[in-house]
Design an enzyme around this catalytic site. Structure first.
Site, mmCIF file in Angstrom:
data_model
loop_
_atom_site.group_PDB
_atom_site.id
_atom_site.type_symbol
_atom_site.label_atom_id
_atom_site.label_comp_id
_atom_site.label_asym_id
_atom_site.label_seq_id
_atom_site.Cartn_x
_atom_site.Cartn_y
_atom_site.Cartn_z
ATOM 1 N N MET A 1 -1.936 -1.712 -1.672
ATOM 2 C CA MET A 1 -1.836 -0.686 -0.661
ATOM 3 C C MET A 1 -1.950 0.674 -1.338
ATOM 4 O O MET A 1 -1.118 1.027 -2.163
ATOM 5 C CB MET A 1 -0.498 -0.818 0.073
ATOM 6 C CG MET A 1 -0.141 0.418 0.845
ATOM 7 S SD MET A 1 1.411 0.484 1.793
ATOM 8 C CE MET A 1 2.364 -0.881 1.336
ATOM 9 N N PRO A 2 -2.960 1.462 -1.018
ATOM 10 C CA PRO A 2 -3.063 2.819 -1.558
ATOM 11 C C PRO A 2 -1.913 3.679 -1.034
ATOM 12 O O PRO A 2 -1.502 3.556 0.118
ATOM 13 C CB PRO A 2 -4.403 3.323 -1.021
ATOM 14 C CG PRO A 2 -5.180 2.096 -0.679
ATOM 15 C CD PRO A 2 -4.154 1.095 -0.250
#
Length: 71
Positions: free
Chosen positions: A1-2
């Site tokens: 997940m950025p």
């Protein structure tokens, strides 16, 4: 997940400016990681209390930031 975390002085940004940071950052991550990353990109805009941080050995305030010449 950025994940991206922006820390800004309290009161420095409007709700619209925060939304713009969130939207543009999400777009950037989607461009880099692919559009599938869009749904899981987390962008946090945190407001820091005035003088609650420092740079160059001195407390940073919103007034000091606003005095900095803009290009």
């Amino acid at each position: 997940m950025p994940f991206a975390n922006f820390k800004v002085p309290a009161g420095a940004l409007t709700a619209e400016q925060k939304e713009q940071i969130i939207t543009r950052t999400t777009d950037l991550y989607a461009e880099i990681f692919g559009d599938s990353a869009r749904a899981t990109t987390l962008v946090l805009v945190e407001e820091v209390a005035d003088a609650g941080w420092g740079i160059g050995g001195g407390a940073l305030t919103l007034a000091k930031i606003r005095q900095t010449p803009q290009e």
